[in-house]
Structures are given as C-alpha cells and as structure tokens.
Design a protein around this motif. Structure first.
Motif, PDB file in Angstrom:
ATOM      1  N   GLY A  28       0.823  -1.212   0.000  1.00 58.35           N
ATOM      2  CA  GLY A  28       0.000   0.000   0.000  1.00 58.35           C
ATOM      3  C   GLY A  28       0.853   1.256   0.000  1.00 58.35           C
ATOM      4  O   GLY A  28       0.580   2.209  -0.731  1.00 58.35           O
ATOM      5  N   PHE A  29       1.893   1.278   0.820  1.00 59.60           N
ATOM      6  CA  PHE A  29       2.784   2.436   0.889  1.00 59.60           C
ATOM      7  C   PHE A  29       3.506   2.643  -0.442  1.00 59.60           C
ATOM      8  O   PHE A  29       3.571   3.760  -0.950  1.00 59.60           O
ATOM      9  N   LEU A  30       4.038   1.562  -1.011  1.00 57.91           N
ATOM     10  CA  LEU A  30       4.737   1.679  -2.292  1.00 57.91           C
ATOM     11  C   LEU A  30       3.786   2.124  -3.406  1.00 57.91           C
ATOM     12  O   LEU A  30       4.170   2.917  -4.271  1.00 57.91           O
ATOM     13  N   SER A  31       2.556   1.655  -3.386  1.00 58.66           N
ATOM     14  CA  SER A  31       1.566   2.080  -4.384  1.00 58.66           C
ATOM     15  C   SER A  31       1.273   3.569  -4.247  1.00 58.66           C
ATOM     16  O   SER A  31       1.151   4.278  -5.249  1.00 58.66           O
ATOM     17  N   ALA A  32       1.169   4.056  -3.021  1.00 60.97           N
ATOM     18  CA  ALA A  32       0.922   5.483  -2.797  1.00 60.97           C
ATOM     19  C   ALA A  32       2.097   6.315  -3.305  1.00 60.97           C
ATOM     20  O   ALA A  32       1.912   7.372  -3.922  1.00 60.97           O
ATOM     21  N   VAL A  33       3.321   5.845  -3.056  1.00 51.28           N
ATOM     22  CA  VAL A  33       4.507   6.574  -3.509  1.00 51.28           C
ATOM     23  C   VAL A  33       4.556   6.609  -5.037  1.00 51.28           C
ATOM     24  O   VAL A  33       4.820   7.661  -5.637  1.00 51.28           O
ATOM     25  N   VAL A  34       4.284   5.493  -5.679  1.00 50.86           N
ATOM     26  CA  VAL A  34       4.301   5.438  -7.149  1.00 50.86           C
ATOM     27  C   VAL A  34       3.214   6.351  -7.722  1.00 50.86           C
ATOM     28  O   VAL A  34       3.448   7.077  -8.691  1.00 50.86           O
ATOM     29  N   THR A  35       2.038   6.351  -7.119  1.00 48.02           N
ATOM     30  CA  THR A  35       0.953   7.225  -7.572  1.00 48.02           C
ATOM     31  C   THR A  35       1.352   8.688  -7.428  1.00 48.02           C
ATOM     32  O   THR A  35       1.125   9.498  -8.336  1.00 48.02           O
ATOM     33  N   PHE A  36       1.947   9.050  -6.303  1.00 58.12           N
ATOM     34  CA  PHE A  36       2.389  10.420  -6.067  1.00 58.12           C
ATOM     35  C   PHE A  36       3.433  10.841  -7.105  1.00 58.12           C
ATOM     36  O   PHE A  36       3.363  11.930  -7.659  1.00 58.12           O
ATOM     37  N   ILE A  37       4.381   9.965  -7.389  1.00 52.65           N
ATOM     38  CA  ILE A  37       5.422  10.263  -8.375  1.00 52.65           C
ATOM     39  C   ILE A  37       4.801  10.438  -9.764  1.00 52.65           C
ATOM     40  O   ILE A  37       5.180  11.343 -10.515  1.00 52.65           O
ATOM     41  N   CYS A  38       3.821   9.614 -10.105  1.00 54.39           N
ATOM     42  CA  CYS A  38       3.156   9.742 -11.409  1.00 54.39           C
ATOM     43  C   CYS A  38       2.410  11.072 -11.513  1.00 54.39           C
ATOM     44  O   CYS A  38       2.459  11.735 -12.552  1.00 54.39           O
TER      45      CYS A  38
END
Length: 119
Positions: A39-49
């Motif tokens: 979940g944390f990694l998905s949030a980080v990837v979404t933020f970067i996108c």
C-alpha cells in the motif's frame, strides 16, 4: 499381501477414523506488514506519477504559450491599422429601421461629451 498392509500403514490416523484429510492451514492470518508495504509503495508510485504528469503538462503549456505569443509585429500592426481604418471610415448605417448609424470614434466621443456637458 504385503502391498495391502503397507497401504494401510501409510494412511494417517484421521483417515482411519473417517475424517477427511485437509490441506488448508489451521489458521487464517493476513500478512499485514506485506499489505502495508505494498500500500505504501503504491501510494509513492501514484504520487510520483502525479508529479511527473504535472511537470509534463507545465512544460507543454509553457511551450505552447510561447509559440502562441510568437506572432510577428507586422501582422499585429496591419490588423490594428485595418481595425482603425474601419472605425474611422466615416458615417454609415448600422440599422436603418432603428436609425442607428456608425460614426468615427473621435466624432462619437465629442458628441457624448457635449451631451454630458449640457446636462
């Protein structure tokens, strides 16, 4: 005869008592740390996108606006000159039924100023 006795010894005790053998684990537990990490990694990837898309849009819009502002002054000057010539071309009818006329701006400003001075 030895084959039959060997097969009966290989079976677990639960099968001998009529219970079905189960392959499911004895408890149902979620891997909470792994779920939190994903979940944390998905949030980080979404933020970067999102940040990347905003940067790309900003770059595109800046380039597009610069291209739109790159109009030669000769075109602008000729357009302004044509508009001024049309506005100062003299008197003409706009609508004969309502008795509306077009007149040069300078003359119209004088008429309006005289009307306000007389009031």
């Amino acid at each position: 005869m030895t084959d039959t006795t060997e097969n009966t010894h290989d079976k677990p005790a639960a099968a001998e008592h009529g219970h079905a053998e189960s392959t499911a684990p004895s408890y149902d537990d979620l891997n909470t740390p792994m779920i939190a990490l994903i979940g944390f990694l998905s949030a980080v990837v979404t933020f970067i996108c999102i940040i990347g898309l905003q940067a790309a849009y900003l770059q595109y819009s800046t380039t597009h606006e610069a291209e739109m502002r790159n109009v030669p002054f000769s075109n602008v000057d000729s357009l302004v000159t044509a508009q001024q010539a049309k506005l100062n071309s003299g008197y003409s009818w706009v609508n004969k039924e309502t008795k509306t006329i077009a007149m040069p701006i300078d003359q119209a400003m004088k008429v309006v100023a005289e009307q306000y001075e007389s009031n």
